[in-house]
Enzyme design. Structure first.
Site, PDB file in Angstrom:
ATOM      1  N   GLU A   1       9.184  -4.452  10.290  1.00 37.42           N
ATOM      2  CA  GLU A   1       9.616  -3.167   9.743  1.00 37.42           C
ATOM      3  C   GLU A   1      10.210  -2.282  10.832  1.00 37.42           C
ATOM      4  O   GLU A   1       9.583  -2.046  11.870  1.00 37.42           O
ATOM      5  CB  GLU A   1       8.423  -2.456   9.064  1.00 37.42           C
ATOM      6  CG  GLU A   1       8.823  -1.116   8.458  1.00 37.42           C
ATOM      7  CD  GLU A   1       7.820  -0.558   7.455  1.00 37.42           C
ATOM      8  OE1 GLU A   1       6.866  -1.260   7.078  1.00 37.42           O
ATOM      9  OE2 GLU A   1       8.007   0.600   7.045  1.00 37.42           O
ATOM     10  N   ASP A  22       0.848  -1.204   0.000  1.00 31.82           N
ATOM     11  CA  ASP A  22       0.000   0.000   0.000  1.00 31.82           C
ATOM     12  C   ASP A  22       0.884   1.255   0.000  1.00 31.82           C
ATOM     13  O   ASP A  22       0.385   2.379  -0.059  1.00 31.82           O
ATOM     14  CB  ASP A  22      -1.009  -0.001   1.149  1.00 31.82           C
ATOM     15  CG  ASP A  22      -0.366  -0.068   2.516  1.00 31.82           C
ATOM     16  OD1 ASP A  22       0.878  -0.187   2.610  1.00 31.82           O
ATOM     17  OD2 ASP A  22      -1.115   0.002   3.514  1.00 31.82           O
ATOM     18  N   GLU A  52      -1.535  -5.606   8.557  1.00 32.08           N
ATOM     19  CA  GLU A  52      -0.689  -5.046   9.622  1.00 32.08           C
ATOM     20  C   GLU A  52      -1.332  -5.244  10.994  1.00 32.08           C
ATOM     21  O   GLU A  52      -2.517  -4.951  11.172  1.00 32.08           O
ATOM     22  CB  GLU A  52      -0.494  -3.536   9.387  1.00 32.08           C
ATOM     23  CG  GLU A  52       0.268  -3.219   8.114  1.00 32.08           C
ATOM     24  CD  GLU A  52       0.479  -1.717   7.896  1.00 32.08           C
ATOM     25  OE1 GLU A  52       0.106  -0.907   8.784  1.00 32.08           O
ATOM     26  OE2 GLU A  52       1.007  -1.352   6.841  1.00 32.08           O
ATOM     27  N   ASP A  87      -1.080  -6.090  -0.299  1.00 27.71           N
ATOM     28  CA  ASP A  87      -1.534  -5.474   0.953  1.00 27.71           C
ATOM     29  C   ASP A  87      -3.036  -5.242   0.922  1.00 27.71           C
ATOM     30  O   ASP A  87      -3.578  -4.769  -0.086  1.00 27.71           O
ATOM     31  CB  ASP A  87      -0.872  -4.088   1.112  1.00 27.71           C
ATOM     32  CG  ASP A  87       0.419  -4.146   1.910  1.00 27.71           C
ATOM     33  OD1 ASP A  87       0.656  -5.143   2.613  1.00 27.71           O
ATOM     34  OD2 ASP A  87       1.187  -3.160   1.830  1.00 27.71           O
TER      35      ASP A  87
HETATM   36  O1  KIV Z   1       3.622  -1.120   1.583  1.00 31.78           O
HETATM   37  C1  KIV Z   1       4.780  -1.575   1.533  1.00 31.78           C
HETATM   38  O2  KIV Z   1       5.545  -1.339   0.580  1.00 31.78           O
HETATM   39  C2  KIV Z   1       5.222  -2.422   2.637  1.00 31.78           C
HETATM   40  C3  KIV Z   1       6.681  -2.758   2.692  1.00 31.78           C
HETATM   41  C4  KIV Z   1       7.474  -1.570   3.095  1.00 31.78           C
HETATM   42  C5  KIV Z   1       6.937  -3.907   3.569  1.00 31.78           C
HETATM   43  O3  KIV Z   1       4.453  -2.784   3.453  1.00 31.78           O
END
Ligand code: KIV
Length: 254
Positions: free
Chosen positions: A172, A34, A105, A73
């Site tokens: 992260e 995302d 998340e 995501d």
């Molecule tokens: O949205 C994204 O690119 C991510 C990565 C940084 C792991 O979640």
């Protein structure tokens, strides 16, 4: 790969052409992050991107990939409120987007959503540490879990995600030592970004690692190219060539 101690590689992609190159480069897994909200749309946070937009990006990536595992995501607000909604969002991402797995998340707070999605046969990748969808709760993009209490919660969330059936976990921006401890404490692979060398794999945002994004220089980022300079240079050369009537020449004309 974790059991064989082979490091896992992951990069983001949001469009067909990039996905084709990233796949051809041999990456193990492609993430439609995302972060598309930042990188593709210019938003300050990841919050505004919608499920429809993420599905569109995923469809574009899927058409360019022949071999890598495709993880997409679920965006902010599409899985946190209740598990029914979470499952609906995940099903749309798989059915319409064509992803192989979804990433969401959070830890114990989204336990029901993870359980529901996993029980429907959809592979789930977790994401702990700096979770950008919670940026207004954190108030900063600084390293997370430096204090004992947050580190303990992160470790217990990681164990819970494994128990719930997540197949992997992004860590992260957390201290390298904590990421090592987490990686040694669970059997599913950890994929780090700003989480040190002891994760089972690494992920970077493609636009950052090829140097398209000059304004973003966190310590964890290794730039493999300086495409911002290359591309602006090519564009200004093109402008010059057209203005001076150098382009197109005889051989470039019919
Ligand atoms: O949205 C994204 O690119 C991510 C990565 C940084 C792991 O979640």
């Amino acid at each position: 790969m974790k059991f064989d101690k082979e490091k896992i590689t992951m990069l983001t992609a949001y469009d067909y052409t990039t996905a084709k190159m990233v796949d051809a480069g041999g990456v193990d897994s492609i993430l439609i992050g995302d972060s598309a909200a930042n990188v593709m749309a210019g938003f300050e946070t990841t919050l505004p991107i919608t499920l429809d937009q993420m599905i569109y990006h995923t469809q574009c990536v899927v058409r360019g990939v022949e071999r890598a595992l495709i993880v997409a995501d679920l965006p902010f607000g599409t899985y946190q409120s209740n598990s029914e909604k979470a499952l609906e969002s995940a099903v749309r991402m798989m059915k319409e987007g064509g992803a192989h797995a979804v990433k969401i998340e959070g830890g114990v707070e989204i336990e029901d959503s993870i359980r529901k999605i996993v029980n429907a046969g959809i592979p789930v990748m977790g994401h702990l540490g700096l979770t950008p969808q919670s940026i207004y709760k954190f108030g900063t993009y600084k390293v997370r879990a430096k204090e004992d209490a947050e580190a303990e919660k992160l470790l217990s969330d990681a164990k819970l995600l494994e128990e719930l059936g997540c197949f992997a976990l992004v860590l992260e921006k957390i201290p390298a030592e904590l990421a090592k401890k987490v990686s040694e404490s669970i059997s599913i692979p950890t994929i780090g970004i700003g989480a040190g060398p002891d994760c089972d794999g690494q992920v970077l945002v493609y636009h950052d690692m090829v140097g398209m994004n000059q304004g973003f220089s966190p310590k964890f980022l290794r730039r493999y190219l300086d495409l911002y300079t290359e591309i602006t240079g090519a564009v200004s050369q093109y402008v010059k060539d057209v203005k001076t009537a150098d382009f197109p020449n005889q051989t470039e004309s019919y």
